[in-house]
Design a protein around this motif. Structure first.
Motif, short mmCIF file in Angstrom:
data_model
loop_
_atom_site.label_atom_id
_atom_site.label_comp_id
_atom_site.label_asym_id
_atom_site.label_seq_id
_atom_site.Cartn_x
_atom_site.Cartn_y
_atom_site.Cartn_z
N LYS A 277 0.83 -1.20 0.00
CA LYS A 277 0.00 0.00 0.00
C LYS A 277 0.87 1.26 0.00
N CYS A 280 2.41 1.70 -3.45
CA CYS A 280 1.39 2.10 -4.43
C CYS A 280 1.09 3.60 -4.30
N ASP A 281 1.11 4.11 -3.08
CA ASP A 281 0.83 5.53 -2.87
C ASP A 281 1.85 6.43 -3.55
N ASN A 283 3.42 5.31 -6.37
CA ASN A 283 3.53 4.79 -7.74
C ASN A 283 4.87 4.09 -7.99
N TRP A 285 5.92 1.11 -8.73
CA TRP A 285 5.40 -0.18 -9.21
C TRP A 285 6.48 -1.25 -9.22
N ILE A 309 -5.90 -3.72 -2.45
CA ILE A 309 -4.92 -2.62 -2.50
C ILE A 309 -4.50 -2.37 -3.95
N ASP A 312 -7.37 -0.87 -6.10
CA ASP A 312 -7.57 0.54 -5.75
C ASP A 312 -6.46 1.41 -6.34
N ALA A 313 -5.22 0.93 -6.24
CA ALA A 313 -4.09 1.71 -6.75
C ALA A 313 -4.16 1.85 -8.27
N TYR A 314 -4.43 0.75 -8.97
CA TYR A 314 -4.53 0.82 -10.43
C TYR A 314 -5.71 1.69 -10.85
N LYS A 316 -7.03 4.26 -9.23
CA LYS A 316 -6.72 5.68 -9.01
C LYS A 316 -5.79 6.24 -10.09
N GLU A 317 -5.00 5.36 -10.68
CA GLU A 317 -4.10 5.80 -11.75
C GLU A 317 -4.75 5.67 -13.14
N SER A 344 -13.67 0.09 -5.66
CA SER A 344 -12.41 0.63 -6.19
C SER A 344 -12.43 0.64 -7.71
#
Length: 432
Positions: A277, A280-281, A283, A285, A309, A312-314, A316-317, A344
């Motif tokens: 997490k 990911c915040d 980026n 990767w 997680i 959600d990260a993907y 948001k991007e 998400s």
């Protein structure tokens, strides 16, 4: 047999089935009986029966064995307690302790406290485990005043309070949002050498500091415990790593992971989830992929939270294809996506302006017998309002009651903003 009847305890203000036995003031009850000694095997004088028709004296050994693993029904625990009170000689204190511990597992804290008082009134000897269990119950019942009162009674009667006693009290203080008092108690315990804190004590304080936003103090205490020869365990490391990641100190968190492995302390899925997490915040990767590979190499299975997680990260991007691939992989590995997973994904679609696709995800949730929550609808309402399709947002808003959901302040605020963006000021005022 004890009948299950409800009343409001004068101490815990909670429903308790032991109607006849008030537990006020418990500390006085405890200290007023001379039978309370440090010898847990001493046999007290014959207790007076409070039951007009006592059951047969043969102890139900199956129920007694059951108390070691927990009861399915509260009535079974009460029946066992009733029978134990009428045995001659009385069962060992260990048996009563097992019963109290079983009640704690069932979260029947008020019942356990009432039972403890009956034990005292009946002149049944107790030991430090009995007392620690009762203190723990008071902490869960948010009655720290009685927990500390019982601590004073323990000292007065000559019992030796141990590390479990104080760790329980520290945890109680933290749960009641009194971290400074918990830290002061902990400091005094060390200063006056009352006890030698163990890893659980240190981890409890560290967790409290982390949750109250003091990562630097938590790290100092973490280093101090190691210096004093108390070796941190997986839970301690994970607590610190999670805290550092939440405060965006991911490089320090990653260094702690390396320290763990060097010391042969195995991280768990929660350790990796916190780090993933955190990466990911930012980026990062490449680091995320490296951590995922480490999990596979160490045979640490990804759980639902790991996949959520990533989704959600993907999302948001705007990397929806990657998010959908993660969900497919999640299903292949035997994990069922939940409401958080789909929320998400919906949010990711809305961020790309593809609100209709997000609505399709909502329908997919219902098809798979997952009930959307208010947040699910808030995502869609926000998406349509940003697309200036306020009427469509209103339609979704009006569906909430039929779904058994209640709009939140965010729901109303989003629609108000939608009205103003489209110049519908009169409707906005009426809606307000």
């Amino acid at each position: 047999m004890l009948k299950k009847r409800a009343f409001t305890c004068s101490i815990c203000r909670a429903s308790c089935p032991l109607l006849k036995y008030s537990i006020t003031p418990l500390a006085n009850d405890f200290t007023s009986h001379s039978h309370l000694s440090t010898n847990p095997n001493s046999i007290p004088s014959k207790p007076k029966s409070h039951f007009p028709n006592p059951p047969h004296a043969k102890l139900p050994h199956l129920l007694l064995e059951k108390s070691k693993v927990g009861f399915d029904k509260l009535d079974d625990a009460l029946f066992l307690f009733d029978q134990m009170l009428h045995l001659k000689p009385l069962p060992n204190v260990i048996n009563f302790n097992q019963l109290l511990a079983a009640l704690v597992k069932m979260k029947q804290y008020a019942v356990a406290v009432s039972m403890f008082r009956i034990i005292c009134v009946q002149n049944i000897p107790v030991d430090i485990f009995t007392l620690n269990t009762t203190i723990n119950c008071f902490c869960h019942l948010n009655r720290l005043d009685y927990a500390f009162s019982l601590l004073a009674a323990i000292i007065k009667r000559g019992f030796l309070s141990d590390v479990v006693t104080y760790t329980t009290l520290i945890r109680g203080l933290i749960s009641q949002d009194n971290p400074m008092e918990a830290q002061l108690l902990f400091t005094n315990l060390i200063r006056f050498q009352v006890i030698q804190p163990n890893v659980v004590t240190y981890t409890t304080i560290i967790d409290g500091l982390c949750k109250r936003g003091h990562p630097s103090v938590a790290v100092k205490l973490f280093k101090y415990m190691d210096k004093k020869g108390c070796k941190p365990n997986t839970v301690t490391y994970t607590t610190i790593i999670d805290c550092l990641c939440k405060f965006r100190l991911v490089d320090q968190a990653l260094a702690l992971l390396r320290q763990m492995t060097q010391k042969s302390i195995m991280p768990n899925v929660r350790t990796y989830n916190s780090l993933i997490k955190g990466m990911c915040d930012f980026n990062r990767w490449q680091d995320v992929n490296g951590l995922l590979r480490e999990m596979d190499t160490s045979n640490i299975s990804h759980d639902v939270h790991t996949f959520n997680i990533l989704v959600d990260a993907y999302g948001k991007e705007g990397m929806i294809e990657d998010a959908e691939y993660v969900i497919e992989l999640m299903i292949q590995r035997g994990h069922c996506p939940n409401v958080v997973t789909y929320n998400s994904l919906m949010d990711g679609y809305c961020l790309r302006g593809e609100v209709d696709e997000a609505l399709t995800v909502l329908q997919t949730m219902k098809t798979r017998r997952l009930e959307p929550d208010t947040f699910s609808y808030n995502i869609l309402i926000n998406g349509y309002c940003k697309k200036l399709k306020v009427d469509r947002a209103i339609d979704l808003f009006q569906q909430l009651p039929s779904e058994g959901l209640t709009p939140t302040i965010e729901t109303y605020s989003t629609i108000l903003q939608g009205f103003f963006r489209t110049g519908r000021h009169v409707e906005a005022r009426r809606f307000f």
